[in-house]
Design a protein around this motif. Sequence first.
Motif, PDB file in Angstrom:
ATOM      1  N   ASP C  36      10.493 -59.241 -27.774  1.00  9.67           N
ATOM      2  CA  ASP C  36      11.425 -60.032 -27.659  1.00  9.67           C
ATOM      3  C   ASP C  36      12.516 -59.606 -28.334  1.00  9.67           C
ATOM      4  OD1 ASP C  36      10.278 -62.526 -26.850  1.00  9.67           O
ATOM      5  OD2 ASP C  36       8.956 -62.652 -28.634  1.00  9.67           O
ATOM      6  N   ILE C  37      13.824 -59.441 -27.765  1.00  7.28           N
ATOM      7  CA  ILE C  37      15.198 -58.921 -27.982  1.00  7.28           C
ATOM      8  C   ILE C  37      15.711 -59.872 -29.042  1.00  7.28           C
ATOM      9  CG2 ILE C  37      17.317 -58.126 -27.347  1.00  7.28           C
ATOM     10  CD1 ILE C  37      15.506 -56.797 -24.956  1.00  7.28           C
ATOM     11  N   THR C  38      16.106 -59.556 -30.271  1.00  9.35           N
ATOM     12  CA  THR C  38      16.983 -60.361 -31.171  1.00  9.35           C
ATOM     13  C   THR C  38      18.411 -60.058 -31.217  1.00  9.35           C
ATOM     14  OG1 THR C  38      16.229 -58.892 -32.807  1.00  9.35           O
ATOM     15  CG2 THR C  38      14.820 -60.581 -32.481  1.00  9.35           C
ATOM     16  N   PHE C  39      18.826 -58.826 -30.710  1.00 11.89           N
ATOM     17  CA  PHE C  39      20.139 -58.449 -30.787  1.00 11.89           C
ATOM     18  C   PHE C  39      20.513 -57.337 -30.257  1.00 11.89           C
ATOM     19  CE2 PHE C  39      23.683 -56.305 -33.753  1.00 11.89           C
ATOM     20  CZ  PHE C  39      24.441 -57.316 -33.567  1.00 11.89           C
ATOM     21  N   GLU C  59      17.881 -54.234 -30.686  1.00 13.31           N
ATOM     22  CA  GLU C  59      16.933 -54.693 -31.827  1.00 13.31           C
ATOM     23  C   GLU C  59      15.741 -55.679 -31.341  1.00 13.31           C
ATOM     24  OE1 GLU C  59      20.045 -54.117 -35.567  1.00 13.31           O
ATOM     25  OE2 GLU C  59      18.658 -55.950 -35.454  1.00 13.31           O
ATOM     26  N   SER C  60      14.579 -55.490 -31.767  1.00 13.95           N
ATOM     27  CA  SER C  60      13.703 -56.464 -31.433  1.00 13.95           C
ATOM     28  C   SER C  60      13.215 -56.643 -32.913  1.00 13.95           C
ATOM     29  CB  SER C  60      12.669 -56.100 -30.635  1.00 13.95           C
ATOM     30  OG  SER C  60      12.057 -54.913 -31.211  1.00 13.95           O
ATOM     31  N   GLU C  87      18.204 -62.863 -25.622  1.00 12.55           N
ATOM     32  CA  GLU C  87      17.049 -62.914 -24.880  1.00 12.55           C
ATOM     33  C   GLU C  87      17.281 -62.998 -23.295  1.00 12.55           C
ATOM     34  OE1 GLU C  87      18.327 -65.117 -26.992  1.00 12.55           O
ATOM     35  OE2 GLU C  87      17.929 -67.185 -26.670  1.00 12.55           O
TER      36      GLU C  87
END
Lengths: 444, 488, 125
Positions: C36-39, C59-60, C87
């Motif tokens: 899950d990509i957060t940034f 970033e994940s 996302e």
Amino acid sequence: MSYISNTADQSQAMLAACGLSTMEDLFQDIPKRLKPRSFNLPEAMSELEVHSRLKRMAGRNAADLTCFIGGGYYEHFIPAAVDAATMRSEFYTAYTPYQPEISQGTLQAIYEYQSQICRLTGMEVSNASLYDGGTALYEACQMALNTTGREQIIVDGGVNPIYCKILESYMANHAEVKLTKIPAAPGQAQRDRIKAVLCDETAVLVLQNPNFFGTVDDHSDLVEECHKRGVLVIQLVYPIAMALLKTPGEMGVDIAIGEGQSLGIPLSFGGPYLGFLATTKNLVRKMPGRLVGRTVDRNDKECFVLTLQAREQHIRRDKAISNICTNQALCALRAHVYMSLMGREGLRELAGICHARAEFAKARFKQIPGVQVAESAPTFNEFTLRLPKKADAVVGELVGRGIVPGLPLGRFYSEMENCLLVAVTEMRTKAEICKLAENLESVL
Amino acid sequence: MKIIFDKSVQGRRGVTLPQLEPGVEAQLKIDGRYLRAQPAELPELSELDVMRHFTALSNRNFGVDSGFYPLGSCTMKYNPKICEKVAALDGFAGLHPFLPQLPQGGELTQGALEVIYELEALLCEISGMAACTLQPLAGAHGELCGMSLIAAYHRDRGNTEKKEILIPDEAHGTNPASAVGVGFATKPVPTDPVTGRLDIEALRGMINDRTAGIMLTNPNTLGIFNSEIDQVVELAHSHDALVYYDGANLNAVLGAFRPGDAGIDVMHINLHKTFATPHGCGGPGSGPVCVRENLVEYLPVSRVVKKQDNTFALDYEQPKSIGYTAPFYGSFLVYLKAYVYILSLGRQGLIEASQHAVLNANYLMNMLKSDYDLPYDRRCMHEFVLSASRQAKQGVHAMDIAKALIDRGFHPPTVYFPLIVKEAIMIEPTETESKETLDTFIQAMKEIAAVANSDPQSLNAAPVNTRISRPDEVQAARGMDFNYCPQD
Amino acid sequence: MTPNDRKYTKTHEWIMVDGDTATVGISDHAQEALGDITFVDPAAVGKELKQGEECAVIESVKAASEIYAPIDGKVAEINPEIDSTPELVNHDPYAQGWILKLSNINQSQLDALLDAAAYDALTGK
């Protein structure tokens, strides 16, 4: 005194389970040539003997003087509940909350601490803590350099000289960084001198409120000027004064930092203290240190967890924005308990007492022949006196009478040998202030 | 559990403050434009409210006093209570740090200065180094100080080309971050896949005139002692590069190995690991730095010196010093506890601490290696690294095993570190744990390994016996809720 | 299906040229590996990049990965959605989850990059 649980029989059984017979067998990987050349240490002491010895050593420290020293580190009263709450061993014997399911106590406490610091400073997001105010200044400057991609730091003359020295030590390793210091003088920030050096290469301007000399200021105009040129502003603040004074958030400051020692942390001969750092939401990914976020668990229950860890050293290694890992969690917890006890009205009342007694002292000392208050701008609980003789000599004489009248400034600024920085907190009564005034009269 | 701000009741107070004396005016002498528009919205609570809140929070925590805490690389040993009692003495806790800097002020703090002087000497003898500063405020801060000393050494010699630090690939993440923080570039040195030690041949190929230093940890993060450490030092010195020793794992070798005897130039010691000062849910720590003779003149100021009349004083006259690294003399109340610990254990007690730390680790490793993969199957020091690769084939990962241990009443080991081991489970029992505790842990680990075969999905759901289940970390990172605003 | 209309790198970026500009993103394989990509933190518009230089950091929760420029170029545009909805890179890596556009590109470097079949072979599909 030993804290090992296993008996000799148990140890022997465990060695046997490893196929070994003696403790020495465990260390076979260390070759003879690397064995210690010496290990000459004292023999063990019982708990009773250690305690007696340390009590004697503590007795050779003068912790009971009537002390008017501040300089960024203040003697405030610490309610007993601060110790009672933070000395619960579920807090102080725990590690960093890497396993959130069994660390919700620490995590919620840090989240609440972050929120308290935001409310106190008017900023949008606070980290979980840094080592102290001085190293917080270094981290905040690094943050500003990284954010702007520029290389000049301007430090106002009112910034605590100890923090400046820490900043200088670290920046000595970065030859590309240009540190410009505005000459120190009691009074508000010297706008003309700052504007004369502010340019489009400037990364950040560092200010302090109240400043080292005790002067209160409103830096909104400087913030506006800086932002026009793409320059960030760091403001150092005294957390007790924040109960009354215009906040960095209200002034539009980008990074608010400070020394949190006043928030329920004893003076402790220099540490451990508490560095706090708060900023705006858009700079959060450039912010150093740990951060706790509120989220939900798999059953949609509210909970807390360390987050944005991809900024940190254990993931980013050489590309991390700071190397900090262990921070001051227990000191932050103390500050949180302290702010919770003081509350909205208590902290204002406390700040009011400090200010009122300081104003009383200022007025009283002004009546002493030859003594002047160094500037006319408002002060919070600390102010600078000009004496008719060297402040060092005055302090030397009064210490023998059990009074420390303040911090002599010649130690930091050679041109201020006659200046004395006097701090008054709720710990100093009217009677003690009058006693100091009489003693000053007798030696001047 | 309610957030503290939601417990606030308008008008409730948790403290009573003294009244101002007659003649002291309450009126603010600060113009309105310098004041905040609204009060800071701190919670309004009684003292009882506050105690209940923090007691409830503490019940949602787990410390060494709660149970077994085999968190690899963190040395979660028992924290003796006498240390807390001594640190609370008013002669230490209430002492203003500016006092010894006043004229004749040294006389006011002789006891505190003696603690500093004596502890520095004890740490020098324990490490085999020439001098020590207690100023660094944590391990990573010690690294920053030590790296600054290396930078100052090369600057002083005009070694302008020395810009690189070599660091083993198994090292703690702080090592590269600290080197970069001082302006160095870093390069990873591979680990020998057979011995689990630094690949000295690879190092030989990498070291050159640009190398300012090497940072290493011994025993390393795999818990393996590098018996070639003196050869690494010799190799570095032949290129005028210095060697930094990360003392994070010193608890393995007290009285068995001293970095100074191997020629190490500079090192830090985590007092909150080896010398039992509590971790405080993430600090404060204390990371004293010890150096060989060649770096003494660069140490930070102030230094505590013993004068001819046997009194102690502060010395700031160090022209080549790197300057201030901390506001005063370091985390005094933290290293005071380490001083009490060293005096309590004494010479033999310290030796035995390391012996039992190593014995406990070897015992656990031997009892668990049939149930889990052991990538480096050899005698370990104070800690060892298992791999959950076997269990991962059933869909049970290191994190699942960690969470399953929580359900069984243990704090989990460190997982996914060091990075060079897949599905790493890093276990450090420490010397203070008893055989009974270790045996119950072994039983739990064996049972989890069996469940990983018979019912792997049940472990993916762990923990189930805790107040919360696994947090949604993605929502935490995307939602960015760091500051409680009730209208949200 | 790995789209055939673009090129790939061994470091899991894709690049699609349209006239004088090129769009860059990461492969489905890469987004899956990251979780899950957060940034997403792309290089600033206007930045000149050489082939192989860092053009973004993704970033994940537990990792941060650098994304490299597949060819020389200048950052011309950043996906305006990516900051608020990172996302997209997970859900639609080849279309809505693009990361940035390059101008002043060096098209001669494209030939050495992988086509879809070669990239699939690399990732074992």
